[in-house]
Design an enzyme around this catalytic site. Sequence first.
Site, PDB file in Angstrom:
ATOM      1  N   SER A 127       0.821  -1.205   0.000  1.00 28.07           N
ATOM      2  CA  SER A 127       0.000   0.000   0.000  1.00 28.07           C
ATOM      3  C   SER A 127       0.855   1.254   0.000  1.00 28.07           C
ATOM      4  CB  SER A 127      -0.884  -0.009   1.256  1.00 28.07           C
ATOM      5  OG  SER A 127      -1.470   1.252   1.467  1.00 28.07           O
ATOM      6  N   TYR A 152      -1.892   0.076  10.648  1.00 28.71           N
ATOM      7  CA  TYR A 152      -2.133  -0.608   9.357  1.00 28.71           C
ATOM      8  C   TYR A 152      -0.958  -0.346   8.415  1.00 28.71           C
ATOM      9  CZ  TYR A 152      -3.636  -1.121   4.556  1.00 28.71           C
ATOM     10  OH  TYR A 152      -3.679  -1.447   3.225  1.00 28.71           O
ATOM     11  N   LYS A 156       2.138  -2.964   6.787  1.00 26.79           N
ATOM     12  CA  LYS A 156       2.521  -3.098   5.381  1.00 26.79           C
ATOM     13  C   LYS A 156       4.034  -2.881   5.229  1.00 26.79           C
ATOM     14  CE  LYS A 156      -1.442  -4.098   3.532  1.00 26.79           C
ATOM     15  NZ  LYS A 156      -1.691  -5.431   2.951  1.00 26.79           N
TER      16      LYS A 156
HETATM   17  C1  WQD Z   1      -9.848   7.983   1.944  1.00 24.12           C
HETATM   18  C2  WQD Z   1     -10.079   9.438   2.341  1.00 24.12           C
HETATM   19  C3  WQD Z   1     -10.470   9.769   4.685  1.00 24.12           C
HETATM   20  C4  WQD Z   1     -14.263   7.673   4.935  1.00 24.12           C
HETATM   21  C5  WQD Z   1      -6.810   2.965   3.132  1.00 24.12           C
HETATM   22  C6  WQD Z   1      -5.514   2.206   3.037  1.00 24.12           C
HETATM   23  C7  WQD Z   1      -5.238   1.833   1.625  1.00 24.12           C
HETATM   24  C8  WQD Z   1      -6.389   1.097   1.080  1.00 24.12           C
HETATM   25  C9  WQD Z   1      -7.671   1.922   1.193  1.00 24.12           C
HETATM   26  C10 WQD Z   1      -6.788  -1.247   1.096  1.00 24.12           C
HETATM   27  C11 WQD Z   1      -9.375   9.816   3.643  1.00 24.12           C
HETATM   28  C12 WQD Z   1     -11.687  10.144   3.861  1.00 24.12           C
HETATM   29  C13 WQD Z   1     -13.077   8.202   4.463  1.00 24.12           C
HETATM   30  C14 WQD Z   1     -15.311   8.541   5.317  1.00 24.12           C
HETATM   31  C15 WQD Z   1     -13.947  10.421   4.764  1.00 24.12           C
HETATM   32  N1  WQD Z   1      -6.513  -0.131   1.771  1.00 24.12           N
HETATM   33  N2  WQD Z   1     -12.935   9.561   4.382  1.00 24.12           N
HETATM   34  N3  WQD Z   1     -15.109   9.900   5.224  1.00 24.12           N
HETATM   35  O1  WQD Z   1      -7.434   5.565   4.441  1.00 24.12           O
HETATM   36  O2  WQD Z   1      -6.912   6.599   2.152  1.00 24.12           O
HETATM   37  O3  WQD Z   1      -6.637   4.174   2.464  1.00 24.12           O
HETATM   38  O4  WQD Z   1      -7.858   2.241   2.564  1.00 24.12           O
HETATM   39  O5  WQD Z   1      -7.026  -1.419  -0.036  1.00 24.12           O
HETATM   40  O6  WQD Z   1      -4.095   1.018   1.618  1.00 24.12           O
HETATM   41  O7  WQD Z   1      -4.473   3.049   3.455  1.00 24.12           O
HETATM   42  O8  WQD Z   1      -8.900   5.099   2.433  1.00 24.12           O
HETATM   43  O9  WQD Z   1     -11.273   5.320   1.876  1.00 24.12           O
HETATM   44  O10 WQD Z   1     -10.596   5.099   4.332  1.00 24.12           O
HETATM   45  O11 WQD Z   1     -10.113   7.202   3.113  1.00 24.12           O
HETATM   46  O12 WQD Z   1     -13.789  11.666   4.685  1.00 24.12           O
HETATM   47  O13 WQD Z   1     -16.422   8.106   5.779  1.00 24.12           O
HETATM   48  O14 WQD Z   1     -11.476   9.607   2.578  1.00 24.12           O
HETATM   49  O15 WQD Z   1     -10.265  10.719   5.719  1.00 24.12           O
HETATM   50  O16 WQD Z   1      -8.923  11.153   3.528  1.00 24.12           O
HETATM   51  P1  WQD Z   1      -7.434   5.468   2.959  1.00 24.12           P
HETATM   52  P2  WQD Z   1     -10.293   5.618   2.968  1.00 24.12           P
END
Ligand code: WQD
Length: 344
Positions: A127, A152, A156
């Site tokens: 990731s 997390y 990785k």
């Molecule tokens: C994206 C953005 C949140 C939910 C992680 C792992 C990555 C991959 C995907 C596996 C962030 C914002 C989120 C919500 C929001 N893992 N958000 N409201 O954390 O970037 O990546 O998951 O495949 O390896 O690191 O993904 O979708 O959780 O968040 O504002 O209800 O959306 O703050 O900025 P993330 P995410």
Amino acid sequence: MKKRILVTGGTGYIGSHTVVELQHSGYEVIIIDNLSNSGVDVVDNIEKVSGIRPVFEELDCLDYNGLDALFAKYKGIEAIIHFAASKAVGESVQKPLLYYRNNLVSLINLLELMPEHQVGGIVFSSSCTVYGQPDELPVTEKAPIKKAESPYGNTKQINEEIIRDTVASGAPVNAILLRYFNPIGAHPSALLGELPNGVPQNLIPYLTQTAIGIREKLSVFGDDYNTPDGSCIRDFIHVVDLAKAHVIAIDRILQKKQKSDVEVFNIGTGRGLSVLELIHAFESATGVKLNYEITGRRAGDIEQVWADPEYANKELGWKAGTNVEDTLRSAWAWQLKLRERGIQ
Ligand code: WQD
């Protein structure tokens, strides 16, 4: 004789899409999954999409003896794609030990068993979180690995080190580490997509569940970041484009095209989009108004990260080709199909 590939976490979101692409490429697929974050009906849907039913065994990668028996039962597995892991940034901050045990011991079990069963290759689901908050953007594979911002992300980083050290010790293992950015969207058939158990942790499933009325409102976790509109920036890649990169990686290992025993590739689009831009892109792509509010930041979040995918484009001959509007439409079509099937 079809070459056999083991896909751990193969009923999961990225795993299921990758199984279909492997089957399209002529591989025989064996799926193991503990069904902690996916349903066994995914196996039926994979069959509906590809016309080929993969072998499925419910198995946890923490179960060393179970894995050993699986390799003995299905002889001739040539390589593994290892997806099975816990993957929610926010949850990992709350439950670090669950993440360290699950994400580290699962990989160690597989690496210990591979030489015993002549399994020579592994493609590892890594990731972009290994980069932490990059100093320079877009981020290349040469960027320094910085202190992870979440357990997390740390798992990785440690996983990658475990693989490197194992290969360096002389183990007969070749590895390709694929550093994903943010996989979103769903299969064009709308039969496969992201359907986490319980309340979604990732942005897109929460967004489409809000759009369809399952969730009352989407919380945007902070608009006070140092970005143009204040919300976090990510590199959102269509899950099918990501899945295809895995098939290319498997081909590369089996055809002995690797230039080193452990290779690393950024699998992203090269385009950064903020959370608010994504919300507006969803509304314009689907015509659906979204109810959202700005709330506080989420612990563990990186402010902004997007890929420089040039190395993967050139070396693998792979490129993410789906634009974000079509990707968001596929996510919405999936959500509508779930409603039609009475699942949500
Ligand atoms: C994206 C953005 C949140 C939910 C992680 C792992 C990555 C991959 C995907 C596996 C962030 C914002 C989120 C919500 C929001 N893992 N958000 N409201 O954390 O970037 O990546 O998951 O495949 O390896 O690191 O993904 O979708 O959780 O968040 O504002 O209800 O959306 O703050 O900025 P993330 P995410």
